[in-house]
Design a protein around this motif. Structure first.
Motif, short mmCIF file in Angstrom:
data_model
loop_
_atom_site.label_atom_id
_atom_site.label_comp_id
_atom_site.label_asym_id
_atom_site.label_seq_id
_atom_site.Cartn_x
_atom_site.Cartn_y
_atom_site.Cartn_z
N GLN A 1 9.96 -6.35 -4.17
CA GLN A 1 10.48 -6.02 -5.50
C GLN A 1 11.99 -5.98 -5.58
O GLN A 1 12.56 -5.50 -6.55
CB GLN A 1 9.92 -4.69 -6.03
CG GLN A 1 8.43 -4.75 -6.33
CD GLN A 1 8.03 -3.64 -7.30
OE1 GLN A 1 8.70 -3.39 -8.29
NE2 GLN A 1 6.93 -2.99 -7.01
N TYR B 1 4.63 -5.21 1.34
CA TYR B 1 3.97 -4.46 0.27
C TYR B 1 4.70 -3.13 0.03
O TYR B 1 5.75 -2.88 0.61
CB TYR B 1 2.50 -4.25 0.63
CG TYR B 1 1.80 -5.54 1.00
CD1 TYR B 1 1.31 -6.39 0.01
CD2 TYR B 1 1.70 -5.95 2.33
CE1 TYR B 1 0.70 -7.60 0.35
CE2 TYR B 1 1.09 -7.16 2.66
CZ TYR B 1 0.60 -7.97 1.67
OH TYR B 1 0.00 -9.17 1.99
N ASP B 2 4.10 -2.27 -0.78
CA ASP B 2 4.76 -1.03 -1.19
C ASP B 2 5.05 -0.12 -0.01
O ASP B 2 4.30 -0.08 0.96
CB ASP B 2 3.88 -0.29 -2.20
CG ASP B 2 3.66 -1.11 -3.45
OD1 ASP B 2 4.63 -1.72 -3.92
OD2 ASP B 2 2.52 -1.18 -3.93
N HIS B 3 6.10 0.65 -0.18
CA HIS B 3 6.46 1.70 0.79
C HIS B 3 6.55 1.15 2.21
O HIS B 3 5.97 1.72 3.14
CB HIS B 3 5.46 2.87 0.71
CG HIS B 3 5.51 3.59 -0.61
ND1 HIS B 3 4.73 4.67 -0.91
CD2 HIS B 3 6.27 3.37 -1.70
CE1 HIS B 3 4.99 5.08 -2.14
NE2 HIS B 3 5.92 4.30 -2.64
N HIS C 1 7.17 2.26 -7.77
CA HIS C 1 6.25 2.97 -6.86
C HIS C 1 6.95 4.05 -6.05
O HIS C 1 6.36 4.61 -5.13
CB HIS C 1 5.50 2.01 -5.93
CG HIS C 1 4.56 1.11 -6.66
ND1 HIS C 1 3.70 1.56 -7.63
CD2 HIS C 1 4.36 -0.22 -6.58
CE1 HIS C 1 3.02 0.54 -8.11
NE2 HIS C 1 3.40 -0.55 -7.50
N HIS D 1 -2.01 6.65 4.37
CA HIS D 1 -2.17 5.39 3.62
C HIS D 1 -2.99 5.62 2.35
O HIS D 1 -3.94 6.41 2.33
CB HIS D 1 -2.87 4.34 4.46
CG HIS D 1 -1.99 3.74 5.52
ND1 HIS D 1 -2.44 2.86 6.45
CD2 HIS D 1 -0.68 3.91 5.76
CE1 HIS D 1 -1.44 2.51 7.24
NE2 HIS D 1 -0.36 3.13 6.85
N TYR E 1 5.22 -1.29 3.82
CA TYR E 1 4.00 -1.69 4.51
C TYR E 1 4.05 -3.21 4.63
O TYR E 1 4.10 -3.91 3.63
CB TYR E 1 2.79 -1.25 3.70
CG TYR E 1 1.46 -1.41 4.40
CD1 TYR E 1 1.03 -0.44 5.29
CD2 TYR E 1 0.65 -2.51 4.16
CE1 TYR E 1 -0.19 -0.57 5.93
CE2 TYR E 1 -0.57 -2.64 4.80
CZ TYR E 1 -0.99 -1.67 5.68
OH TYR E 1 -2.20 -1.78 6.31
N ARG F 1 14.52 -2.32 -3.66
CA ARG F 1 13.63 -1.29 -4.20
C ARG F 1 13.05 -0.43 -3.09
O ARG F 1 12.45 0.59 -3.33
CB ARG F 1 12.48 -1.97 -4.96
CG ARG F 1 12.85 -2.36 -6.38
CD ARG F 1 12.44 -1.29 -7.37
NE ARG F 1 13.01 -1.49 -8.70
CZ ARG F 1 12.48 -2.29 -9.62
NH1 ARG F 1 11.41 -2.97 -9.37
NH2 ARG F 1 13.03 -2.39 -10.81
N MET G 1 0.84 -1.20 0.00
CA MET G 1 0.00 0.00 0.00
C MET G 1 0.88 1.25 0.00
O MET G 1 1.75 1.39 0.83
CB MET G 1 -0.92 -0.02 1.22
CG MET G 1 -1.81 1.18 1.24
SD MET G 1 -3.13 1.20 2.43
CE MET G 1 -2.70 0.01 3.64
N LEU G 2 0.60 2.13 -0.95
CA LEU G 2 1.41 3.34 -1.08
C LEU G 2 1.25 4.23 0.17
O LEU G 2 0.23 4.21 0.83
CB LEU G 2 0.97 4.14 -2.31
CG LEU G 2 1.04 3.44 -3.67
CD1 LEU G 2 0.64 4.43 -4.77
CD2 LEU G 2 2.40 2.87 -3.94
N ASN G 3 2.30 4.98 0.43
CA ASN G 3 2.26 5.98 1.50
C ASN G 3 2.32 7.32 0.78
O ASN G 3 3.36 7.69 0.25
CB ASN G 3 3.48 5.78 2.41
CG ASN G 3 3.23 6.27 3.80
OD1 ASN G 3 2.10 6.51 4.19
ND2 ASN G 3 4.30 6.44 4.56
N ARG H 1 3.74 0.13 9.21
CA ARG H 1 4.44 1.02 8.27
C ARG H 1 5.77 1.36 8.93
O ARG H 1 5.79 1.91 10.04
CB ARG H 1 3.60 2.28 8.03
CG ARG H 1 4.20 3.22 7.02
CD ARG H 1 4.04 2.76 5.59
NE ARG H 1 2.69 3.02 5.08
CZ ARG H 1 2.32 2.77 3.84
NH1 ARG H 1 3.18 2.28 2.98
NH2 ARG H 1 1.09 3.00 3.46
#
Lengths: 99, 1005
Positions: free
Chosen positions: B434, B249-251, A76, A13, B253, B452, A1-3, B281
């Motif tokens: 990634q 997951y991304d960033h 991302h 989030h 998470y 990444r 999930m992008l920040n 996070r």
């Protein structure tokens, strides 16, 4: 999930936001003057960028403001976010220069 | 005799606390600290299940998450769980487990006959065998083969356990609590960062739980205890045991599954949260996930009693269990020798070490020799016997490069084979994030390459296979992570003295031939034990044209299943690389995806169950609807009354009664859910002019207008009425389901296209309760409630509104109509909704006022041919398609959607257009969604002419009515059209979509 860094609220989030597609596509000033093909270009055609990409986001479950995000669609990585009407941030040097 | 294979002392078990458990109905005893696997091995139980395809006997192979075989059905009734690895089940009093995939039972498994048909059950057998004939699917393949090939059974009842979710933000998250992870957490914690350390095991220590080491003059147990004690004393450090980071997951998470009560006896679990999913996070992540050992791929390498060498060492040292008393070790590296040395020291007998290397040398090799263990260098195991438990191995001399090894050197009796094909770093989370993998020729494994995300790697994951390297690498990773998040690490402590053997060398040996070429004869070289994939299957797949590792995976099933190929993936791709004659890095790995280990649906759902699965919105009148027997319909998140049946009424009878009441007297609807947006500012009128298709600038104060909204492509996306409250203020209504989307849309244009417009939008949906009274007697009811108000048509005409008191409540009354009858929509403050509703019911009693729901609302509007957005429209419908040209301004130079109305596609004459349909038989109600054709008798496929969008029985008209979108429909009135249904074809006439009161006389009551 992008920040995602909302220019008004800070990092939140991705679930608080709505995606708005490619940024910097202005609605034509006078659509009536456009040929069908020109109007179709505005209506339907978007770049399908692999790499750094300026896109719009709406902080729909927050301040309800639209803003732009400069993001790498492969990694991302978010280079930065900026308010509507502002210029995108510069690309990091490592990512191939200053666009 | 119980626990015949337990050592006399040692291990991290509590021998004073005996635990009773049963497996396949048989009672056993283990100790606290055991896993189900270690307790079974202590009792000499190796045969745990049958294999997926061939039903061959299978036992325990590993000691942790990588275990491919020993899946059991755990527990009973509502809390039973299928396919849980025995190696990851902490033993508790009263535990009940049984084998999966056995029929009729484990010892006598009839399906093992599958093994005799092994020739047809090779790679892609599903794709090949089950193609034809189709009838065989239902009769044979599904019932028989599915039963034979299935695993455990899902519980048949709802899950009674409690699960929850937690969110946490930290600067540094460390995954894996072995020597490297502990050190990383220490470095980051000492620097002052908020740290989270998670580990899947019941205690921290990682590989140190399995290996004896002296660290800085302490034994490994004391060293771990000191580290954990210091970390626990730090206020900003969180330690989570039994917690698996399953997704990256991304960033940064990450999701972690914490198993809070799964290790407790049933009685101690009551009322407690069973599992918790942590959502993390992290500023920086330190991955210290360790390594898994690889099996060796030799003939019949799957019998119970054939295990990974490092796991044998774990059972001996951590659990005080001898997995066998006569062991043969088969290895391509030095580290496995330690398992032999430790088993011998614990009272077992190592009868031989088979080393594929011609000249093994090193500290551990010397140590084995010193114990008088026979070492057969340059040899390989080329076959096994025993079936339900390995009893002997066949050993041949390796002939380099040969496809067959010709002479049997030895047959060695044994009850345990420990094997080691080297170590594969647990790159799963790194790869999910990634990160790119790089193949290391010397260490014979994939290692993390370029990251990444904001992360560090340490320990065996990073190829640091000694404790010394782990401590140094862990400290550096933790310190770097702290620095990257703004902290200053403390001075690095001096490296402790560590007493450990040198790691030694490893030589790749991916496939072991036997007396016949691989794939010939009855012997099987298993690569993936869980999916019964053999080396021959991979060869076959290549022969049949598959080359990509992703295709091979799907065709042979290698790497599927609950273990996701933790022990098989690297062997499979190395074998593939050999067949294709391409280097391993060129073959590449398959994609690693979450979850790392299986996660139950209950944990993922957490508390979001039943009434909490989605927010429920109710109006202020909701309780009245419930008390008066309403059935409800979900509209978005709103609960709306669907209809109000009286005792003994069918649905249609209730609808007929409700609709006739509106047409003949008066009905009342709770319309509070309609979206309401307050639009304010000097440019508000101009803004509406651009948003709606019709003109708004000249709308008078106090007047109301209906509007359609289109997207830029000219397609209708919402409608509603908007009232002008003041020169600079409007109240817009939207559809119930579209309210949020419309507000977003308005904001989008205000913020991104027309920031110069001075307009503010505010959602006021939940500020106003709306009671709509409609029917010829509506005026009479309102008169009683608002005696001061002038309701004459001159003073209060259609499409206007008034402010005033209704039943003593300040109200806005709108004269609009969705039924075609005289209608007043009375808006009062939300909290006064119920009071108004009750007053309306009391005042209307003498006219037999009838509450109605969404279904009658739909019928009433369909009788008038009014559209519902989302029912008559589907995102491809223009106002012109709906016959609503009258609402599209010809004078306005621009508005959203205008330019698209002249696009070649939207201007096409044969577009689907809105029409009414009357069935030939008046009682026939067409199913909504029915496809329509102009001629049912032409050869198939029949060209489609359109579809039915709305269809009802109209009590007012005494017949059925339907709305439909039909190609070129506006020019086809009077023509016949056909709806071919399942068993019959319905004929209908195309008519005008307004069925009732075409002249609109009834609007004024």
């Amino acid at each position: 999930m992008l920040n995602i860094d909302c220019p008004w609220c800070g990092k939140r989030h991705e679930t608080e936001f709505r995606y708005g597609g490619e940024a910097h596509i202005a609605r034509p000033e006078d659509p009536a003057k456009l040929e069908d093909t020109e109007w179709a270009e505005f209506l339907f055609m978007r770049t399908n960028t692999k790499g750094y990409f300026a896109e719009r986001w709406l902080h729909s479950h927050g301040c309800r403001r639209w803003f732009n995000v400069f993001r790498n669609t492969v990694t991302h990585e978010i280079v930065g976010s900026y308010k509507m009407g502002e210029k995108p941030p510069k690309l990091p040097k490592s990512a191939g220069g200053t666009k | 005799m119980t626990q015949a294979f337990r050592t006399t002392s040692g291990g991290r078990i509590d021998r004073k606390k005996a635990i009773n458990f049963t497996f396949n109905g048989q009672s056993y005893i283990g100790y606290e600290g055991d896993t189900l696997a270690s307790a079974l091995l202590a009792n000499g139980v190796h045969l745990l299940g049958r294999s997926f395809k061939y039903h061959r006997p299978r036992g325990i192979v590993a000691a942790g998450a990588e275990e491919p075989n020993s899946m059991v059905q755990l527990g009973e009734g509502a809390t039973t769980e299928p396919n849980i690895r025995a190696t990851q089940i902490s033993l508790y009093e009263g535990l009940k487990a049984s084998s999966v995939n056995v029929w009729p039972n484990l010892e006598l498994d009839i399906s093992a006959i599958n093994g005799l048909f092994a020739k047809i059950m090779t790679a892609g057998f599903y794709n090949k065998t089950f193609m034809w004939p189709r009838s065989m699917w239902m009769k044979l393949y599904e019932p028989v083969i599915r039963r034979a090939a299935g695993w455990g059974k899902a519980p048949a009842m709802g899950d009674p356990d409690i699960y929850d979710h937690m969110h946490l933000h930290v600067e540094v998250m460390v995954v894996g609590g072995g020597p490297a992870g502990l050190m990383a957490a220490m470095a980051a914690g000492r620097a002052g960062a908020r740290v989270l350390l998670v580990d899947e095991q019941n205690e921290f220590g990682g590989s140190l739980l399995s290996r004896k080491r002296q660290i800085g003059g302490k034994d490994e147990t004391a060293w771990i205890a000191d580290m954990v004690a210091e970390l626990e004393a730090m206020p900003d450090v969180t330690l989570l045991r039994r917690s698996t980071a399953f997704g990256y997951y991304d960033h940064n998470y990450l999701c972690v599954l914490e198993q809070k009560t799964d290790h407790l006896p049933a009685a101690e679990r009551k009322g407690k949260v069973r599992q918790r999913v942590w959502h993390i996070r992290a500023g920086q992540v330190v991955l210290a996930t360790g390594a898994h050992e690889r099996p060796l791929v030799f003939a019949d390498n799957d019998s119970p009693g054939i295990m990974l060498a490092g796991s044998v060492q774990t059972y001996v040292n951590r659990y005080g269990v001898l997995p066998g008393k006569k062991m043969v070790l088969f290895t391509n590296n030095d580290t496995a020798y330690e398992a032999a040395i430790d088993l011998q020291a614990a009272g077992g007998d190592v009868v031989a070490i088979i080393d594929c290397r011609t000249e093994p040398t090193g500290e551990l090799v010397d140590a084995a020799r010193a114990l008088d263990i026979e070492i057969l260098a340059g040899h390989a195991i080329t076959g096994t016997s025993g079936g339900k438990r390995v009893s002997s191995v066949e050993v041949r001399k390796i002939q380099k490069g040969a496809k067959v090894y010709t002479t049997i050197e030895r047959n060695i009796d044994c009850d345990l084979v420990a094997m080691s094909g080297g170590w594969s770093p647990v790159v799963h989370l790194f790869s999910q994030s990634q990160g790119q993998l790089e193949y290391d020729e010397e260490k014979v494994c994939f290692l993390p390459g370029k990251s990444r995300q904001a992360q560090q790697v340490a320990g065996a994951l990073a190829g640091q296979f000694s404790v010394k390297e782990c401590l140094a690498g862990g400290y550096k990773a933790g310190a770097d992570a702290a620095r990257a998040t703004g902290f200053t690490p403390k001075r690095k402590p001096a490296a402790p003295e560590i007493d450990e053997p040198a790691v030694g060398s490893v030589e790749p040996y991916w496939i072991v031939p036997s007396s016949r070429p691989v794939g010939e004869g009855m012997a099987k070289h298993f690569v993936d034990l869980q999916n019964d994939t053999t080396a021959a299957d991979i060869e076959l797949a290549v022969r049949e044209g598959f080359e990509s590792v992703e295709h091979i995976k799907r065709y042979t099933l290698t790497g599927f299943g609950t273990d996701q190929g933790k022990t098989s993936n690297i062997n499979a791709l190395a074998i593939l690389s050999g067949i294709l004659d391409k280097p391993i890095p060129k073959v590449g790995t398959t994609t690693f995806r979450p979850p790392y280990t299986p996660v139950s649906y209950g944990a993922l759902a957490g508390r979001n169950l039943g009434d909490w699965s989605d927010p429920v919105r109710v109006t202020s009148i909701h309780d009245w609807h419930v008390k008066n027997g309403a059935l409800f319909e979900n509209v978005g998140q709103w609960k709306r009354p669907w209809y109000f049946p009286k005792q003994g009424e069918t649905m249609q009878e209730a609808l007929n009664r409700e609709c006739l009441a509106v047409r003949n007297s008066v009905g009342v609807l709770d319309a509070s859910t309609l979206g309401k947006i307050d639009i304010r500012g000097p440019d508000a009128a101009e803004f509406l002019n651009r948003i709606y298709t019709n003109a708004w600038a000249k709308l008078g104060i106090g007047r109301v207008r209906y509007g359609l909204m289109c997207h830029e492509d000219g397609m209708v996306f919402d409608d509603g009425t908007t009232a002008r409250l003041a020169e600079d203020r409007f109240l817009m209504t939207t559809t119930t389901g579209g309210a949020a989307g419309v507000l977003d849309w308005l904001e989008e244009y205000l913020q991104t296209e027309w920031p110069e417009l001075k307009v503010y939008c505010t959602s006021v949906t939940e500020q106003w309760a709306t009671v709509s009274i409609t029917g010829p007697k509506a005026g009479a009811v309102l008169e009683k409630l608002a005696p001061e108000m002038d309701l004459s048509h001159e003073n209060f005409p259609f499409l206007s509104f008034k402010e005033g008191e209704v039943a003593g409540i300040n109200a806005r009354i709108f004269r609009i109509s969705f039924t075609g009858e005289l209608t007043y929509e009375i808006n009062v403050p939300w909290t006064c909704g119920l009071a108004l509703w009750k007053a309306v019911m009391a005042a209307g009693a003498e006219f037999d006022i009838t509450p109605y729901g969404t279904e009658s609302m739909h019928i009433l509007r369909a009788e008038k041919g009014f559209i519902i957005v989302g029912q008559e429209t589907d995102g491809t419908t223009t106002p012109q398609d709906l016959g609503m040209d009258w609402i599209v301004s010809k004078k306005k130079p621009d508005f959203i959607g205008k330019r698209s109305f002249t696009r070649s596609d939207t201007a096409r004459p044969d577009r689907k257009q809105l029409v009414g349909l009357l069935t030939e038989t008046p009682d026939d109600v067409l199913p909504e969604g029915s496809q329509l054709v102009f001629d049912p008798n032409v050869p198939k496929p029949i060209p489609m002419a359109g579809h039915v969008t709305s269809s009802y029985y109209s009590a007012a008209l005494g017949r059925s009515i339907a709305l439909a979108l039909v190609k070129g429909g506006h020019g086809r009135k009077g023509q016949k059209i056909f709806a071919p249904l399942d068993k019959r074809t319905v004929t209908a006439e195309i008519v005008d979509p307004v069925f009732y009161d075409k002249e609109g006389d009834r609007l004024n009551g």
